[in-house]
Design a protein around this motif. Structure first.
Motif, PDB file in Angstrom:
ATOM      1  N   SER A  99       4.621  15.930  -0.623  1.00  0.00           N
ATOM      2  CA  SER A  99       3.764  16.070  -1.806  1.00  0.00           C
ATOM      3  C   SER A  99       2.474  15.276  -1.657  1.00  0.00           C
ATOM      4  N   THR A 100       2.250  14.669  -0.485  1.00  0.00           N
ATOM      5  CA  THR A 100       0.990  13.958  -0.237  1.00  0.00           C
ATOM      6  C   THR A 100      -0.101  14.982   0.106  1.00  0.00           C
ATOM      7  N   LEU A 101      -1.302  14.737  -0.400  1.00  0.00           N
ATOM      8  CA  LEU A 101      -2.402  15.686  -0.226  1.00  0.00           C
ATOM      9  C   LEU A 101      -2.665  16.002   1.250  1.00  0.00           C
ATOM     10  N   ASP A 102      -2.826  17.268   1.568  1.00  0.00           N
ATOM     11  CA  ASP A 102      -3.167  17.722   2.933  1.00  0.00           C
ATOM     12  C   ASP A 102      -2.157  17.271   3.988  1.00  0.00           C
ATOM     13  N   THR A 103      -0.915  17.077   3.587  1.00  0.00           N
ATOM     14  CA  THR A 103       0.083  16.543   4.511  1.00  0.00           C
ATOM     15  C   THR A 103       1.263  17.499   4.602  1.00  0.00           C
ATOM     16  N   HIS A 104       1.696  17.755   5.812  1.00  0.00           N
ATOM     17  CA  HIS A 104       2.828  18.662   6.029  1.00  0.00           C
ATOM     18  C   HIS A 104       3.867  17.982   6.898  1.00  0.00           C
ATOM     19  N   LEU A 105       5.129  18.282   6.620  1.00  0.00           N
ATOM     20  CA  LEU A 105       6.212  17.736   7.445  1.00  0.00           C
ATOM     21  C   LEU A 105       7.230  18.829   7.714  1.00  0.00           C
ATOM     22  N   LEU A 106       7.427  19.126   8.987  1.00  0.00           N
ATOM     23  CA  LEU A 106       8.488  20.045   9.384  1.00  0.00           C
ATOM     24  C   LEU A 106       9.672  19.190   9.824  1.00  0.00           C
ATOM     25  N   ALA A 107      10.879  19.608   9.455  1.00  0.00           N
ATOM     26  CA  ALA A 107      12.078  18.867   9.862  1.00  0.00           C
ATOM     27  C   ALA A 107      13.018  19.846  10.541  1.00  0.00           C
ATOM     28  N   PHE A 108      13.561  19.434  11.682  1.00  0.00           N
ATOM     29  CA  PHE A 108      14.399  20.369  12.424  1.00  0.00           C
ATOM     30  C   PHE A 108      15.477  19.663  13.241  1.00  0.00           C
ATOM     31  N   SER A 109      16.498  20.427  13.561  1.00  0.00           N
ATOM     32  CA  SER A 109      17.566  19.946  14.429  1.00  0.00           C
ATOM     33  C   SER A 109      17.202  20.329  15.854  1.00  0.00           C
ATOM     34  N   ILE A 110      17.272  19.365  16.776  1.00  0.00           N
ATOM     35  CA  ILE A 110      16.918  19.644  18.175  1.00  0.00           C
ATOM     36  C   ILE A 110      18.139  20.226  18.886  1.00  0.00           C
ATOM     37  N   VAL A 111      17.902  21.296  19.638  1.00  0.00           N
ATOM     38  CA  VAL A 111      18.978  21.904  20.410  1.00  0.00           C
ATOM     39  C   VAL A 111      19.078  21.169  21.750  1.00  0.00           C
ATOM     40  N   ARG A 123      17.708   8.364   0.367  1.00  0.00           N
ATOM     41  CA  ARG A 123      16.445   7.681   0.721  1.00  0.00           C
ATOM     42  C   ARG A 123      15.579   8.585   1.620  1.00  0.00           C
ATOM     43  N   LEU A 124      16.194   9.162   2.645  1.00  0.00           N
ATOM     44  CA  LEU A 124      15.434  10.028   3.564  1.00  0.00           C
ATOM     45  C   LEU A 124      14.919  11.273   2.839  1.00  0.00           C
ATOM     46  N   THR A 125      15.772  11.843   1.985  1.00  0.00           N
ATOM     47  CA  THR A 125      15.348  13.026   1.227  1.00  0.00           C
ATOM     48  C   THR A 125      14.146  12.695   0.344  1.00  0.00           C
ATOM     49  N   GLY A 126      14.204  11.552  -0.319  1.00  0.00           N
ATOM     50  CA  GLY A 126      13.103  11.131  -1.199  1.00  0.00           C
ATOM     51  C   GLY A 126      11.821  10.914  -0.408  1.00  0.00           C
ATOM     52  N   LEU A 127      11.964  10.301   0.749  1.00  0.00           N
ATOM     53  CA  LEU A 127      10.788  10.042   1.583  1.00  0.00           C
ATOM     54  C   LEU A 127      10.163  11.359   2.048  1.00  0.00           C
ATOM     55  N   ILE A 128      10.993  12.295   2.469  1.00  0.00           N
ATOM     56  CA  ILE A 128      10.482  13.602   2.915  1.00  0.00           C
ATOM     57  C   ILE A 128       9.760  14.302   1.772  1.00  0.00           C
ATOM     58  N   GLN A 129      10.329  14.206   0.566  1.00  0.00           N
ATOM     59  CA  GLN A 129       9.655  14.814  -0.604  1.00  0.00           C
ATOM     60  C   GLN A 129       8.313  14.142  -0.867  1.00  0.00           C
TER      61      GLN A 129
END
Ligand code: 76R
Length: 275
Positions: free
Chosen positions: A53-65, A43-49
């Motif tokens: 793929s939304t116009l003019d939209t970017h999402l960075l995903a990261f692990s917090i140290v 579900r999370l993977t699909g949402l991130i995709q």
């Protein structure tokens, strides 16, 4: 598309930016069966995709140290309705109570009021420094080069595409407003001169640090969000250290908490944070 039923809230200029840092509740997660865990991650993977793929939209995903948080997102998108809808969906994507907010920050991309104008560039650089004469071919060519460079630069500031460099650093900051050190009581020329010094220091990190300064006056606790991307942690540490000697930061900088994250492909990210 989310938020279809609502009127878009798209700024005249720039995008909305949300930094979203979550803790993973491992006690809650451990109650899931293997099948439920698999479904939640799908579900999370699909949402991130979908977001990416939304116009003019970017999402960075990261692990917090560090235990300040586990999972971090940086979302950039024009419409506040879309930002808000995606933010709520991300928080719930692994099921209720699995992701819990640790920290968040709302800001917007902005052009700087200290960007060199055409008139300033003409007067200070072309005529002042280079002794060029307006109207000549060389002058016109130099001015055209300036216009192209500035158009490209402004585009990046307002509508950035961030690289996948692994180290991401976020902190909020304000300019001081106390006694003799009140940034907002300085006249424009003084501020512009101080900012030019700041930019000179910054430019020595070209190619090693990608900085995105997003404005948050009226939106969140501090006045700006500072996002730095690097390949080497040393460059983050060095630039922040060096900036502390710069008058803009030394006299006027006030900082919030610092967060360091590592951008990872999703499967590695899930493993890293124990999902
Ligand atoms: O806009 C530009 O990129 C060029 C000039 C410039 C402006 C206007 C610039 C360059 N910055 C600008 C504005 Mn910056 N910056 C910070 C921090 O930790 C600290 O002490 C401060 C956090 C860093 C590390 C950094 C890096 N900058 C701003 C503003 C808004 C001020 C305002 O409007 O009053 C803030 C809060 C801020 C803070 N800055 C650069 C850098 C770097 C690396 C550059 C060079 C970018 C390049 O030319 O490639």
């Amino acid at each position: 598309m989310p938020a279809q039923e609502t009127t878009p809230i798209v700024p005249r200029e720039g995008w909305h930016v949300l930094h979203l840092f979550h803790h993973v509740d491992h006690a809650q997660w451990s109650l899931y069966s293997d099948e439920e865990k698999r479904q939640a991650k799908t579900r999370l993977t699909g949402l991130i995709q979908e977001i990416r793929s939304t116009l003019d939209t970017h999402l960075l995903a990261f692990s917090i140290v560090s235990p300040k948080a586990d999972l971090g997102f940086m979302l950039l998108t024009p419409d506040l309705q879309v930002a808000n809808a995606f933010e709520k969906q991300l928080a719930l994507s692994l099921g209720p109570g699995v992701l819990n907010p640790a920290y968040s920050y709302l800001s917007m991309t902005e052009s700087s009021e200290y960007t060199t104008t055409r008139a300033q560039y003409t007067e200070e650089t072309l005529v002042g420094e280079k002794g060029m004469k307006p109207g000549t071919d060389a002058f016109e060519a130099a001015l055209k080069e300036f216009d192209d460079r500035m158009a490209h630069y402004l585009q990046h500031r307002l509508y950035p595409v961030l690289p996948d460099w692994p180290v991401i650093c976020f902190y909020p900051m304000s300019k001081r407003r106390s006694g003799a050190d009140n940034w907002y009581s300085l006249d424009y020329d003084t501020r512009r001169k101080l900012m030019a010094g700041h930019a000179r220091t910054g430019r020595t990190y070209s190619g090693r640090i990608l900085q995105l300064i997003t404005g948050s006056t009226g939106l969140d606790e501090y006045e700006w969000g500072v996002t730095l991307l690097a390949k080497d942690t040393i460059d983050i540490k060095s630039i922040v250290y060096e900036m502390r000697f710069d008058e803009v930061s030394a006299r006027f900088g006030e900082f919030g908490d610092f967060y360091i994250g590592i951008q990872l492909p999703l499967d590695a990210l899930f493993r890293r944070i124990g999902l």
